[in-house]
Design a protein around this motif. Structure first.
Motif, mmCIF file in Angstrom:
data_model
loop_
_atom_site.group_PDB
_atom_site.id
_atom_site.type_symbol
_atom_site.label_atom_id
_atom_site.label_comp_id
_atom_site.label_asym_id
_atom_site.label_seq_id
_atom_site.Cartn_x
_atom_site.Cartn_y
_atom_site.Cartn_z
ATOM 1 N N PHE A 173 -6.528 -6.098 7.649
ATOM 2 C CA PHE A 173 -7.706 -6.333 6.591
ATOM 3 C C PHE A 173 -7.560 -6.522 5.321
ATOM 4 N N MET A 174 -6.514 -5.974 4.723
ATOM 5 C CA MET A 174 -6.021 -5.990 3.357
ATOM 6 C C MET A 174 -5.612 -7.575 3.138
ATOM 7 N N SER B 138 -12.585 3.966 -0.581
ATOM 8 C CA SER B 138 -12.491 5.324 -0.851
ATOM 9 C C SER B 138 -12.377 5.634 -2.420
ATOM 10 N N HIS C 181 -6.165 10.447 10.132
ATOM 11 C CA HIS C 181 -6.831 11.203 9.228
ATOM 12 C C HIS C 181 -7.656 12.060 10.094
ATOM 13 N N ASP D 86 -3.730 1.797 -4.051
ATOM 14 C CA ASP D 86 -4.669 1.788 -2.936
ATOM 15 C C ASP D 86 -5.415 0.621 -2.697
ATOM 16 N N SER D 87 -6.280 0.623 -1.643
ATOM 17 C CA SER D 87 -7.091 -0.671 -1.196
ATOM 18 C C SER D 87 -7.943 -1.266 -2.517
ATOM 19 N N MET E 149 0.643 0.657 9.664
ATOM 20 C CA MET E 149 1.482 0.267 8.287
ATOM 21 C C MET E 149 2.971 0.387 8.786
ATOM 22 N N SER F 174 -9.347 8.857 -3.103
ATOM 23 C CA SER F 174 -8.313 7.929 -2.431
ATOM 24 C C SER F 174 -7.003 8.001 -2.887
ATOM 25 N N THR F 175 -6.134 7.483 -2.372
ATOM 26 C CA THR F 175 -4.583 7.819 -2.527
ATOM 27 C C THR F 175 -4.472 7.605 -4.004
ATOM 28 N N GLU G 57 -11.141 10.343 4.425
ATOM 29 C CA GLU G 57 -11.289 9.952 5.896
ATOM 30 C C GLU G 57 -11.066 11.234 6.749
ATOM 31 N N ASN H 99 -12.034 -1.074 5.150
ATOM 32 C CA ASN H 99 -11.356 -1.191 6.291
ATOM 33 C C ASN H 99 -11.942 -1.554 7.513
ATOM 34 N N HIS I 64 -7.708 13.198 1.487
ATOM 35 C CA HIS I 64 -8.279 11.970 1.627
ATOM 36 C C HIS I 64 -9.538 12.090 2.389
ATOM 37 N N TYR J 283 0.901 3.637 1.680
ATOM 38 C CA TYR J 283 1.111 4.060 3.194
ATOM 39 C C TYR J 283 2.279 3.372 3.676
ATOM 40 N N TYR K 212 -16.924 -0.193 4.550
ATOM 41 C CA TYR K 212 -15.806 0.430 4.043
ATOM 42 C C TYR K 212 -14.802 -0.974 4.075
ATOM 43 N N HIS L 19 0.866 -1.410 0.065
ATOM 44 C CA HIS L 19 -0.007 0.151 -0.089
ATOM 45 C C HIS L 19 0.947 1.287 -0.093
HETATM 46 P P1 13P Z 1 -7.035 4.138 0.066
HETATM 47 O O1 13P Z 1 -5.935 3.203 -0.402
HETATM 48 O O2 13P Z 1 -8.582 3.246 -0.273
HETATM 49 O O3 13P Z 1 -6.942 5.452 -0.248
HETATM 50 O O4 13P Z 1 -7.403 4.032 1.701
HETATM 51 C C1 13P Z 1 -6.597 4.696 2.566
HETATM 52 C C2 13P Z 1 -6.581 3.871 3.706
HETATM 53 O O5 13P Z 1 -6.513 4.461 4.870
HETATM 54 C C3 13P Z 1 -6.092 2.434 3.728
HETATM 55 O O6 13P Z 1 -5.968 2.005 4.951
#
Ligand code: 13P
Ligand code: SF4
Length: 331
Positions: free
Chosen positions: A80-81, A146, A192, A57-58, A286, A231-232, A217, A131, A215, A43, A129, A41
């Motif tokens: 969760f991913m 997102s 966030h 991104d997710s 992360m 989203s990212t 969030e 997440n 973002h 992040y 979501y 990801h």
């Molecule tokens: P995205 O990757 O969908 O932007 O989500 C950000 C996030 O917080 C992932 O945990």
């Protein structure tokens, strides 16, 4: 393989890396030997993004996992991913190099309490979501990220009320964007939520030409100052395509790595969190994923993500529904 009980307790392989090895070379060798794909990801630490087979991104990570032909999926991201990958690919070995890599949103929404919330609102479409835990997804009608939440909510029957969980900020943003009334679960992300409207106003004054990337969030008063909310992946796309030279980045600071790599001639300024003396805003979960833990996880093929079969059988439906709608809408 014998997994040490101390590792099980810790949730990762706590083994020293052999002296003198080049971690990147060894990770490369192991990923070939194991037929593993490394997903990361935006992040995560830059060194992980640099060696991953795919960074996204997710939404993109879930789409990639659903299509991979690798035998092993190593998710450099949060738990969760990894669960989403395991639910989509039950026959594959799915690894998250540190099982403690949770998410404040998933933590804010225990399945038992969410089930009671759903029961208290009969007749609602349950939108969750991504997440969230697998157990919460199992109580859900459709999962969103997102990157597709607005379009998926717009595609739902207009005459049916909606429950949205667990992020109250993303839920409120989607509700404003779509005009749909939603009952919101009261969760938030520790990264966030820390951005403040005041700090952003101050930075905008110092950088008058800068574009503000936010973002969803983030809190409503922060989102209200954005040039783009997304989203990212959407923020990256905007930064790449924009003629602006300077950007104020209001999301987890790991994304600056890819922004600077893609646009070396542009300036990206991370907006700091509200606390005094703190320069950038990192996701504590992360950052648990490190190069050493990635190496050890490939070496021992552990720690693996498991999802009970009866939970996975229910959770796969709202995830596949999300992927189907996204594919139909070209997302
Ligand atoms: P995205 O990757 O969908 O932007 O989500 C950000 C996030 O917080 C992932 O945990
Ligand atoms: Fe969860 Fe926030 Fe970390 Fe994303 S940044 S994984 S939402 S805690």
């Amino acid at each position: 393989m014998d997994i040490k009980s101390s590792w099980k307790e810790k949730g990762y392989v706590d083994e020293p890396v052999p002296a003198g090895i080049d971690l990147r070379t060894e990770i490369d060798r192991l990923r070939r030997e194991r037929n593993a794909v490394i997903l990361a990801h935006y992040y995560t630490e830059g060194c992980l993004q640099d060696l991953a087979d795919f960074v996204g991104d997710s939404l993109a990570l879930a789409q990639k996992a659903a299509r991979t032909e690798a035998d092993v999926i190593v998710m450099c991201g949060v738990h969760f991913m990894g669960e989403t990958c395991k639910i989509l690919c039950p026959g594959k070995t799915v690894i998250v190099p540190d099982l403690n890599a949770s998410c404040s949103l998933a933590e804010s929404c225990p399945a038992g309490a969410f089930e009671a919330f759903v029961k208290a609102h009969p007749g609602h479409t349950v939108v969750s979501y991504v997440n969230t835990s697998a157990a919460v997804k199992a109580l859900t009608d459709v999962v969103v990220t997102s990157g597709n939440a607005r379009q998926i909510v717009e595609s739902l029957p207009a005459d049916k009320p909606i429950i949205f969980g667990p992020d109250r900020n993303l839920g409120a943003y989607i509700s404003r964007a779509t005009g749909r009334q939603m009952v919101l679960w009261d969760g938030a992300c520790h990264v966030h939520e820390r951005f403040s409207a005041g700090k952003l106003v101050e930075l905008r004054r110092r950088h008058p030409g800068a574009k503000v990337l936010v973002h969803p969030e983030c809190k409503g008063e922060v989102v209200a100052q954005a040039d783009v909310v997304g989203s990212t992946a959407a923020l990256l796309k905007y930064a790449r395509e924009s003629d602006a030279r300077t950007f104020l980045v209001v999301t987890e600071s790991g994304i600056l790595h890819e922004m600077r790599r893609l646009c070396p001639d542009k300036e990206f300024i991370p907006v700091p969190p509200d606390e005094p003396g703190c320069a950038c805003n990192e996701c504590a979960y992360m950052r648990l994923i490190t190069l050493e833990k990635l190496y050890n996880s490939l070496r021992y093929l552990w720690p693996v993500v498991e999802v009970p079969a009866e939970v996975a059988a229910r959770a796969v439906k709202p995830i596949e529904r999300m992927l189907d709608i996204s594919a139909r809408l070209g997302l």
